[in-house]
Design a protein around this motif. Structure first.
Motif, PDB file in Angstrom:
ATOM      1  N   VAL A   1      -1.290  -8.185  85.501  1.00  0.00           N
ATOM      2  CA  VAL A   1      -0.310  -7.905  84.443  1.00  0.00           C
ATOM      3  C   VAL A   1      -0.327  -9.004  83.384  1.00  0.00           C
ATOM      4  O   VAL A   1      -0.368  -8.722  82.176  1.00  0.00           O
TER       5      VAL A   1
ATOM      6  N   SER B   1      -3.455  -9.060  81.257  1.00  0.00           N
ATOM      7  CA  SER B   1      -3.560  -7.938  80.319  1.00  0.00           C
ATOM      8  C   SER B   1      -2.919  -8.261  78.974  1.00  0.00           C
ATOM      9  O   SER B   1      -3.228  -7.625  77.964  1.00  0.00           O
ATOM     10  N   VAL B   2      -2.032  -9.249  78.954  1.00  0.00           N
ATOM     11  CA  VAL B   2      -1.308  -9.617  77.726  1.00  0.00           C
ATOM     12  C   VAL B   2      -1.831 -10.906  77.104  1.00  0.00           C
ATOM     13  O   VAL B   2      -1.864 -11.036  75.874  1.00  0.00           O
TER      14      VAL B   2
ATOM     15  N   TYR C   1       5.623  -6.521  84.789  1.00  0.00           N
ATOM     16  CA  TYR C   1       5.511  -6.313  83.345  1.00  0.00           C
ATOM     17  C   TYR C   1       6.872  -6.514  82.688  1.00  0.00           C
ATOM     18  O   TYR C   1       6.981  -7.149  81.634  1.00  0.00           O
TER      19      TYR C   1
ATOM     20  N   GLY D   1       5.296  -9.670  81.461  1.00  0.00           N
ATOM     21  CA  GLY D   1       4.434  -9.076  80.434  1.00  0.00           C
ATOM     22  C   GLY D   1       5.165  -8.795  79.141  1.00  0.00           C
ATOM     23  O   GLY D   1       4.681  -9.122  78.050  1.00  0.00           O
TER      24      GLY D   1
ATOM     25  N   TYR E   1       1.050  -3.979  72.598  1.00  0.00           N
ATOM     26  CA  TYR E   1       1.226  -4.677  73.877  1.00  0.00           C
ATOM     27  C   TYR E   1       2.596  -4.446  74.512  1.00  0.00           C
ATOM     28  O   TYR E   1       2.856  -4.933  75.611  1.00  0.00           O
TER      29      TYR E   1
ATOM     30  N   PRO F   1       3.721  -0.164  77.560  1.00  0.00           N
ATOM     31  CA  PRO F   1       4.330   0.338  78.802  1.00  0.00           C
ATOM     32  C   PRO F   1       5.764   0.828  78.622  1.00  0.00           C
ATOM     33  O   PRO F   1       6.282   1.518  79.503  1.00  0.00           O
TER      34      PRO F   1
ATOM     35  N   PRO G   1      -2.102  -3.719  78.333  1.00  0.00           N
ATOM     36  CA  PRO G   1      -0.994  -3.093  79.075  1.00  0.00           C
ATOM     37  C   PRO G   1      -0.923  -1.580  78.924  1.00  0.00           C
ATOM     38  O   PRO G   1      -0.512  -0.877  79.852  1.00  0.00           O
TER      39      PRO G   1
END
Length: 412
Positions: free
Chosen positions: A15, A18-19, A127, A131, A154, A157, A378
């Motif tokens: 997680v 991914s950012v 997240y 995140g 970003y 989600p 994300p």
């Protein structure tokens, strides 16, 4: 001696990683290769430690998974192998190492993880806790030219978190709504973000319909439209002159409205279809990150002729990229995850969250023909998490009340 990596620690790293590239490039533009390499090495190191400590878990993957997941994983492995086989330059190999292997190996693994037990809860929790906090940094008004690394992308989600609104406490309902509004207005030029947010709310409102029969009809109707639109548009394109990407030309729109509805996809579809036809690769594709000729090299006052002199290794469309890399076979296998996954979530679930996820997944299947390029961020991470949830028997068997108790853990 290397420390054993727990499932939750592994999920947390995925997680966060991914950012973090967006955060790094936000402050240090033009250093994409460095951060991509660091991210790749770290993730594969963690994955190696993680899997070496759980050989039985790794070896049982193909025995325990649904056949559709195994076929998808096998498709990606074959596509990667073909990519290495046909790679002509060091640049081709770099793209494969930095992006191709990571995306094509990691995301099927994400499907598997989210389909097992309750690991999906930790993806959501981490997240929301880490995140999203990192993504908020991207609201700082600097380096706005790096729009592919902005908050709208970003915070993606939030599309799934919108579907959680009926199941969370009032303060979290407000937070999710505020974040979605913030994302919506952070960049009104990101059309994909606007559409995603609106569709998520369109699906979420079904929970508040006065009659259950009406809500079920609404969800089933939306799924039908989302799933069957791509083949319908394909048939129309092949049998008539209709082009859905040029929809503005069929409508009486003002000049400002035409700017919003501008066609940015016909060109890339024409490029990919022509290149695969030229190489007799329509059935099986060009291999991972196989390059196609592109109209972009003909544009003046741009550096595309230099950037894509060897061809373009991918486009903005996730489904089109599967066609480019794996041909018609890849498209059928990838799209089947959306068709099968949405069916399982809607018709084999006992709670309304899963039913809404099924409708959302059907929409993302349609949207993959336009956007959602498979890259490590994300947005795509949560897409594959939801695909995995379609095969999560534990989640689908929960009632709304049981799910409400489970979701409390996400926001603790």
């Amino acid at each position: 001696m290397l420390k054993t990596i727990k499932f939750t620690e592994f999920i947390l790293l995925i997680v966060v990683f991914s950012v973090t590239p967006a955060i790094f490039l936000f402050f240090f533009p033009d250093r994409i290769v460095g951060i991509s390499l660091i991210q790749l090495v770290l993730l594969f190191l963690v994955a190696f430690i993680f899997l070496s400590e759980r050989k039985d878990f790794f070896l049982s993957f193909f025995k325990q998974n649904h056949r559709a997941i195994n076929i998808f994983y096998l498709l990606n492995l074959i596509t990667i192998a073909r990519g290495f086989w046909i790679a002509k330059t060091s640049d081709d190999l770099k793209i494969l190492m930095y992006s191709g292997m990571l995306d094509m190996v990691l995301f099927p693994f994400i499907i598997i993880m989210s389909s097992k037990r309750e690991y999906w809860v930790f993806f959501f929790k981490f997240y929301w806790k880490y995140g999203l906090l990192l993504a908020l940094v991207l609201l700082i008004p600097i380096n706005r030219h790096l729009n592919i690394y902005d908050f709208a992308h970003y915070s993606a989600p939030i599309y799934v978190f919108i579907l959680l609104i009926p199941f969370v406490q009032k303060k979290y309902k407000i937070l999710i709504i505020v974040i979605s509004i913030l994302s919506f207005f952070s960049d009104l030029e990101v059309r994909s973000n606007l559409i995603n947010i609106l569709v998520s709310y369109l699906i979420m409102f079904s929970f508040y319909f006065p009659r259950l029969s009406l809500a079920k009809w609404w969800i089933a109707s939306l799924r039908f439209i989302f799933i069957f639109s791509p083949p319908l548009f394909l048939v129309l394109a092949l049998t008539t002159s209709f082009n859905v990407f040029k929809i503005s030309s069929y409508l009486n729109l003002s000049s400002e409205q035409k700017k919003i509805a501008v066609d940015s996809r016909t060109g890339i579809y024409t490029d990919v279809l022509a290149s695969l036809d030229k190489n007799d690769a329509s059935l099986y594709g060009l291999g991972a990150y196989g390059r196609t000729e592109t109209f972009l090299t003909e544009l003046e006052n741009r550096n595309f002729d230099e950037k894509y002199k060897g061809g373009r290794p991918g486009t903005e469309s996730g489904m089109l990229n599967f066609y480019q890399y794996s041909g018609l076979i890849g498209v059928i296998i990838y799209y089947s995850l959306f068709v099968l996954g949405s069916y399982k979530l809607i018709y084999q679930s006992k709670n309304w969250f899963c039913i809404m996820l099924g409708c959302w997944l059907a929409f993302k299947g349609l949207f993959s023909f336009i956007e959602d390029r498979i890259v490590f961020n994300p947005n795509i991470l949560f897409l594959f998490i939801v695909i995995g949830l379609a095969f999560n028997i534990n989640l689908k068997s929960m009632s709304n009340i049981e799910l409400y108790q489970k979701i409390k853990f996400i926001f603790k």
